[in-house]
Design a protein around this motif. Structure first.
Motif, PDB file in Angstrom:
ATOM      1  N   GLN A  68      -9.178 -14.647  17.349  1.00  0.00           N
ATOM      2  CA  GLN A  68      -9.739 -14.659  15.999  1.00  0.00           C
ATOM      3  C   GLN A  68     -10.643 -13.446  15.774  1.00  0.00           C
ATOM      4  O   GLN A  68     -10.607 -12.833  14.704  1.00  0.00           O
ATOM      5  CB  GLN A  68     -10.539 -15.937  15.764  1.00  0.00           C
ATOM      6  N   VAL A  69     -11.431 -13.102  16.772  1.00  0.00           N
ATOM      7  CA  VAL A  69     -12.328 -11.948  16.639  1.00  0.00           C
ATOM      8  C   VAL A  69     -11.513 -10.659  16.493  1.00  0.00           C
ATOM      9  O   VAL A  69     -11.842  -9.799  15.668  1.00  0.00           O
ATOM     10  CB  VAL A  69     -13.318 -11.867  17.822  1.00  0.00           C
ATOM     11  N   ARG A  70     -10.446 -10.546  17.260  1.00  0.00           N
ATOM     12  CA  ARG A  70      -9.571  -9.371  17.098  1.00  0.00           C
ATOM     13  C   ARG A  70      -8.995  -9.321  15.683  1.00  0.00           C
ATOM     14  O   ARG A  70      -8.873  -8.260  15.076  1.00  0.00           O
ATOM     15  CB  ARG A  70      -8.454  -9.376  18.145  1.00  0.00           C
ATOM     16  N   GLY A  71      -8.651 -10.489  15.152  1.00  0.00           N
ATOM     17  CA  GLY A  71      -8.139 -10.560  13.786  1.00  0.00           C
ATOM     18  C   GLY A  71      -9.184 -10.121  12.770  1.00  0.00           C
ATOM     19  O   GLY A  71      -8.867  -9.424  11.795  1.00  0.00           O
ATOM     20  N   ILE A  72     -10.426 -10.509  12.984  1.00  0.00           N
ATOM     21  CA  ILE A  72     -11.502 -10.083  12.087  1.00  0.00           C
ATOM     22  C   ILE A  72     -11.680  -8.577  12.161  1.00  0.00           C
ATOM     23  O   ILE A  72     -11.864  -7.909  11.134  1.00  0.00           O
ATOM     24  CB  ILE A  72     -12.817 -10.819  12.429  1.00  0.00           C
ATOM     25  N   THR A  73     -11.596  -8.041  13.366  1.00  0.00           N
ATOM     26  CA  THR A  73     -11.698  -6.582  13.527  1.00  0.00           C
ATOM     27  C   THR A  73     -10.611  -5.886  12.715  1.00  0.00           C
ATOM     28  O   THR A  73     -10.870  -4.900  12.012  1.00  0.00           O
ATOM     29  CB  THR A  73     -11.593  -6.200  15.014  1.00  0.00           C
ATOM     30  N   CYS A  75     -14.287  -9.004   1.351  1.00  0.00           N
ATOM     31  CA  CYS A  75     -15.475  -9.453   2.089  1.00  0.00           C
ATOM     32  C   CYS A  75     -15.487 -10.964   2.334  1.00  0.00           C
ATOM     33  O   CYS A  75     -15.783 -11.421   3.444  1.00  0.00           O
ATOM     34  CB  CYS A  75     -16.748  -9.078   1.330  1.00  0.00           C
ATOM     35  N   ILE A  76     -15.179 -11.726   1.308  1.00  0.00           N
ATOM     36  CA  ILE A  76     -15.237 -13.183   1.429  1.00  0.00           C
ATOM     37  C   ILE A  76     -14.217 -13.682   2.448  1.00  0.00           C
ATOM     38  O   ILE A  76     -14.496 -14.613   3.208  1.00  0.00           O
ATOM     39  CB  ILE A  76     -15.030 -13.859   0.054  1.00  0.00           C
ATOM     40  N   ASP A  77     -13.051 -13.059   2.502  1.00  0.00           N
ATOM     41  CA  ASP A  77     -12.040 -13.438   3.484  1.00  0.00           C
ATOM     42  C   ASP A  77     -12.546 -13.170   4.909  1.00  0.00           C
ATOM     43  O   ASP A  77     -12.349 -13.991   5.811  1.00  0.00           O
ATOM     44  CB  ASP A  77     -10.730 -12.696   3.242  1.00  0.00           C
ATOM     45  N   VAL A  78     -13.201 -12.034   5.099  1.00  0.00           N
ATOM     46  CA  VAL A  78     -13.756 -11.697   6.420  1.00  0.00           C
ATOM     47  C   VAL A  78     -14.853 -12.695   6.775  1.00  0.00           C
ATOM     48  O   VAL A  78     -14.894 -13.227   7.896  1.00  0.00           O
ATOM     49  CB  VAL A  78     -14.293 -10.248   6.447  1.00  0.00           C
ATOM     50  N   LEU A  79     -15.735 -12.979   5.832  1.00  0.00           N
ATOM     51  CA  LEU A  79     -16.825 -13.935   6.085  1.00  0.00           C
ATOM     52  C   LEU A  79     -16.293 -15.325   6.399  1.00  0.00           C
ATOM     53  O   LEU A  79     -16.848 -16.039   7.249  1.00  0.00           O
ATOM     54  CB  LEU A  79     -17.771 -13.983   4.884  1.00  0.00           C
ATOM     55  N   THR A  80     -15.225 -15.713   5.752  1.00  0.00           N
ATOM     56  CA  THR A  80     -14.607 -17.015   6.034  1.00  0.00           C
ATOM     57  C   THR A  80     -14.124 -17.074   7.478  1.00  0.00           C
ATOM     58  O   THR A  80     -14.326 -18.077   8.172  1.00  0.00           O
ATOM     59  CB  THR A  80     -13.442 -17.271   5.059  1.00  0.00           C
TER      60      THR A  80
END
Length: 107
Positions: free
Chosen positions: A35-40, A49-54
């Motif tokens: 999940q963290v790699r996906g956020i990166t 932004c909201i998608d990243v924060l989610t």
């Protein structure tokens, strides 16, 4: 109240309290890692932004679940064992739980 930080693990040759659930905890942590790699990737791709924060919120929740599982294992294994075999050591284990909860709850 003195707290141990985990650095005294050499004094405790027994396996950690989470030993029986190690595979489950590792599986969750591997999912979190993905999940963290996906956020990166999301940030790299300039996603909304909201998608990243989610997604960050989802990772935070997943890590909290791992922490709660480890804490549960610690109470059920380490603290219970100490209370049954070495009542004097039980106080130390209870102090550890208090410190761990303070860290987890940021108190």
């Amino acid at each position: 109240m003195t707290a141990t930080t985990g650095s005294d693990h050499a004094q405790h040759p027994a396996p950690p309290g989470y030993h029986d659930h190690k595979a489950d905890h590792l599986a969750r942590l591997h999912r979190v890692e993905g999940q963290v790699r996906g956020i990166t990737r999301m940030v790299d791709e300039d996603r909304y932004c909201i998608d990243v924060l989610t997604q960050i919120s989802a990772v935070t929740h997943a890590l909290h679940e791992v922490a709660l599982g480890l804490l549960d294992d610690h109470v059920r294994h380490c603290v219970l064992d100490a209370a049954q075999t070495e009542p004097a050591a039980a106080d130390t284990k209870l102090d550890e739980i208090t410190v761990a909860l303070r860290r987890a709850l940021r108190l």
